[in-house]
Design a protein around this motif. Structure first.
Motif, short mmCIF file in Angstrom:
data_model
loop_
_atom_site.label_atom_id
_atom_site.label_comp_id
_atom_site.label_asym_id
_atom_site.label_seq_id
_atom_site.Cartn_x
_atom_site.Cartn_y
_atom_site.Cartn_z
N ASN A 159 0.81 -1.22 0.00
CA ASN A 159 0.00 0.00 0.00
C ASN A 159 0.85 1.27 0.00
OD1 ASN A 159 -2.35 -1.47 -0.02
ND2 ASN A 159 -2.60 -1.45 2.21
N VAL A 160 1.90 1.28 0.82
CA VAL A 160 2.73 2.49 0.92
C VAL A 160 3.47 2.73 -0.40
CG1 VAL A 160 4.70 3.55 2.09
CG2 VAL A 160 3.00 2.25 3.41
N THR A 161 4.06 1.68 -0.95
CA THR A 161 4.78 1.80 -2.22
C THR A 161 3.85 2.24 -3.34
OG1 THR A 161 6.28 0.03 -1.53
CG2 THR A 161 6.22 0.56 -3.88
N ARG A 162 2.69 1.64 -3.39
CA ARG A 162 1.69 1.96 -4.41
C ARG A 162 1.26 3.42 -4.32
NH1 ARG A 162 -3.92 1.50 -4.97
NH2 ARG A 162 -4.65 0.43 -6.85
N ALA A 163 0.94 3.87 -3.11
CA ALA A 163 0.49 5.24 -2.91
C ALA A 163 1.57 6.24 -3.29
CB ALA A 163 0.05 5.44 -1.45
N GLN A 164 2.82 5.94 -2.93
CA GLN A 164 3.92 6.85 -3.24
C GLN A 164 4.15 6.94 -4.75
OE1 GLN A 164 5.62 8.78 -0.85
NE2 GLN A 164 6.20 9.80 -2.77
N PHE A 165 4.08 5.79 -5.43
CA PHE A 165 4.26 5.80 -6.88
C PHE A 165 3.18 6.63 -7.56
CE2 PHE A 165 3.12 4.08 -11.05
CZ PHE A 165 4.32 4.28 -11.72
N LEU A 166 1.93 6.44 -7.16
CA LEU A 166 0.84 7.20 -7.77
C LEU A 166 0.98 8.70 -7.50
CD1 LEU A 166 -2.23 4.88 -7.06
CD2 LEU A 166 -1.20 5.42 -9.27
N LYS A 167 1.45 9.04 -6.31
CA LYS A 167 1.67 10.45 -5.98
C LYS A 167 2.76 11.05 -6.88
CE LYS A 167 3.07 13.50 -2.20
NZ LYS A 167 3.50 13.56 -0.76
N ASN A 168 3.86 10.31 -7.07
CA ASN A 168 4.95 10.79 -7.92
C ASN A 168 4.50 10.91 -9.38
OD1 ASN A 168 6.64 10.78 -5.68
ND2 ASN A 168 7.37 8.71 -6.08
N LEU A 169 3.75 9.91 -9.86
CA LEU A 169 3.27 9.95 -11.24
C LEU A 169 2.30 11.10 -11.44
CD1 LEU A 169 3.03 8.77 -14.06
CD2 LEU A 169 1.34 7.13 -13.18
N SER A 170 1.42 11.33 -10.48
CA SER A 170 0.46 12.43 -10.59
C SER A 170 1.18 13.78 -10.64
CB SER A 170 -0.50 12.38 -9.40
OG SER A 170 -1.40 13.46 -9.45
N THR A 171 2.16 13.94 -9.79
CA THR A 171 2.94 15.20 -9.79
C THR A 171 3.65 15.40 -11.12
OG1 THR A 171 3.30 15.02 -7.40
CG2 THR A 171 4.79 16.45 -8.63
N PHE A 172 4.20 14.32 -11.66
CA PHE A 172 4.90 14.41 -12.95
C PHE A 172 3.92 14.77 -14.07
CE2 PHE A 172 6.67 12.24 -16.75
CZ PHE A 172 7.81 13.01 -16.89
N LEU A 173 2.76 14.16 -14.08
CA LEU A 173 1.77 14.46 -15.12
C LEU A 173 1.32 15.92 -15.03
CD1 LEU A 173 -0.43 11.22 -15.14
CD2 LEU A 173 1.34 11.90 -16.77
N LYS A 174 1.20 16.45 -13.83
CA LYS A 174 0.85 17.86 -13.67
C LYS A 174 1.90 18.75 -14.33
CE LYS A 174 -1.63 17.24 -9.30
NZ LYS A 174 -1.61 17.52 -7.83
N ARG A 175 3.16 18.42 -14.10
CA ARG A 175 4.24 19.24 -14.66
C ARG A 175 4.31 19.15 -16.17
NH1 ARG A 175 9.19 17.57 -10.50
NH2 ARG A 175 8.47 18.79 -8.70
N MET A 176 3.99 17.97 -16.71
CA MET A 176 4.11 17.75 -18.15
C MET A 176 2.82 18.01 -18.92
SD MET A 176 7.22 16.81 -18.76
CE MET A 176 8.15 17.46 -17.38
N SER A 177 1.76 18.34 -18.21
CA SER A 177 0.44 18.43 -18.85
C SER A 177 0.38 19.46 -19.97
CB SER A 177 -0.63 18.73 -17.80
OG SER A 177 -0.36 19.95 -17.14
#
Length: 439
Positions: free
Chosen positions: A139-157
């Motif tokens: 759960n912790v690994t999964r949540a952290q990955f999704l948070k990092n991916l979401s932040t990256f998509l915001k920057r690249m949007s």
């Protein structure tokens, strides 16, 4: 006598830079590294941004030493030349080791952080088959990955034009939050192509979610959308008509037996979308959804269907028959259908005549791929119809299932058929026929 003449230079020394870059384009990282040591000119050419616009990085669940070195090299080059990157593809090979996901998450966090700071050119991102619903994701690994991916998509949007997250397998809320990260800056996205096939977990009735409809309403320039039928609803079709009809060209729709697919979708919703999006073509892929009463609810006459793929794994199901689909359902697309793929276990039902009639009815059908219990004469009759101009097929791929263990006689007949139609096949048809013994 001393010879003061200069040594003759290799023709490579005079090769224009544009030609050098074209040659280096085909080299892998190791060869590029060696080429950079040859001379200053080659070193300068290797540093050209045009060589580093595309990157594919492969992560292995159980990597060999060579795999690990390859990954380390790829990541090093990506950090060094990341500012030039335009298209990034992340591949996962057999990520079934629980020890894999924490390392992958940490690596991707660093990679996303670096690219987020140095890159302003990324237009394409592909990460397939994350399988975030598997037990290997704590759960912790999964949540952290999704948070990092979401932040990256915001920057690249602002720059992203293509996003492929096929097989991510997220909850409805997580999936919508991730998609919303593409629109948080301007409340809308200019992505032209998005692949969210198997993006949500199985069994989720996405079509009934108001949150999903609100999320999709923020995409205003879609050209190609790939997704599952469990997302389809009148509301979604109306949303696409309202926001993307001016650009929409292709819908790729997967319908799997384990995904909800019995919702009611009105033909008028499809008709209204097709009217506003005149270039629209719809491609259906059915996995184990082959019963006529299921298909007839989905394959409505108002849909501009270009391609149909039906894959059945039924074994002597007395309630299953393919004939109504071949004779009554698919022929309604006689004026638009271009590609048909069938993989059927029909050892108790002969379909030769129905398939032949279907190819004659569908005037625009160019591609036929069939794996089924068929007779060898089916191929002969199909080629004869093509030779007489009764159908327009340019690709014929047939796998003939047989219950016989010995197939030498059928193989001989196929060779005779090929020789008879050799001129036609060699000049006009992409042709492949094989016999599979199921004994």
């Amino acid at each position: 006598m001393e010879d003061n003449s200069e040594p003759e230079q290799s023709p490579w020394a005079h090769l224009p830079d544009v030609c050098l870059r074209r040659v280096f384009h085909w080299l892998d990282d190791r060869d590029r590294s060696n080429a950079a040591l040859v001379c200053k000119k080659w070193n300068w050419a290797i540093h050209s941004g045009s060589l580093w616009r595309r990157r594919t990085i492969t992560f292995y669940g159980q990597p060999s030493r060579e795999d690990t070195l390859e990954l380390q090299s790829a990541l090093w080059y990506l950090r060094k030349f990341g500012k030039y990157l335009e298209r990034l593809e992340i591949k996962l090979r057999n990520p079934f080791n629980p020890a894999f996901t924490p390392k992958f998450q940490v690596t991707m966090r660093g990679l996303f952080s670096h690219l987020g700071k140095c890159n302003s050119h990324l237009v394409s991102l592909s990460i397939e088959y994350l399988g975030l619903d598997r037990f290997i994701w704590e759960n912790v690994t999964r949540a952290q990955f999704l948070k990092n991916l979401s932040t990256f998509l915001k920057r690249m949007s602002k720059w992203l034009d293509y996003l492929n997250l096929k097989g991510a397998r997220l909850t409805l809320e997580e999936g919508c939050e991730l998609l919303n990260s593409l629109t948080c800056l301007t409340n809308e996205s200019s992505l032209s192509e998005i692949n969210i096939e198997d993006f949500f977990s199985s069994y989720v009735p996405v079509f009934s979610s108001t949150l999903f409809h609100q999320t999709m309403s923020k995409f205003h320039s879609l050209v190609v959308l790939t997704f599952n039928y469990n997302c389809i609803s009148d509301e979604l079709l109306n949303t696409l008509r309202e926001h993307s009809a001016h650009s929409l060209c292709t819908l790729n729709i997967k319908c799997h037996i384990h995904d909800p697919h019995r919702q009611v979708v009105r033909g008028t919703s499809w008709a209204n979308l097709a009217k506003r999006a005149p270039k629209l073509s719809v491609n259906f892929c059915f996995e184990r959804v082959t019963k006529h009463d299921h298909l007839v609810r989905i394959l409505l006459v108002e849909i501009p269907v270009r391609s149909i793929s039906l894959r059945s794994y039924n074994f002597r199901d007395p309630d299953w028959t393919m004939k109504p689909t071949l004779t009554n359902l698919i022929p309604v697309y006689w004026h638009v259908l271009q590609k048909l793929t069938l993989r059927l276990n029909n050892d108790y039902e002969l379909l030769d005549n129905e398939l032949l009639q279907l190819t004659l009815s569908c005037q625009r059908l160019l591609f036929l791929k069939v794996w089924a219990f068929l007779s060898v004469t089916f191929v002969e009759r199909l080629l004869q119809n093509r030779a007489e101009g009764k159908c327009s097929l340019t690709t014929i791929k047939v796998g003939i299932y047989t219950a016989q263990e010995e197939t030498s006689e059928e193989d001989r007949l196929l060779r005779d058929i090929y020789r008879r139609f050799k001129c036609l096949i060699d000049s006009e048809i992409n042709y492949f026929v094989v016999i599979h013994s199921m004994a």
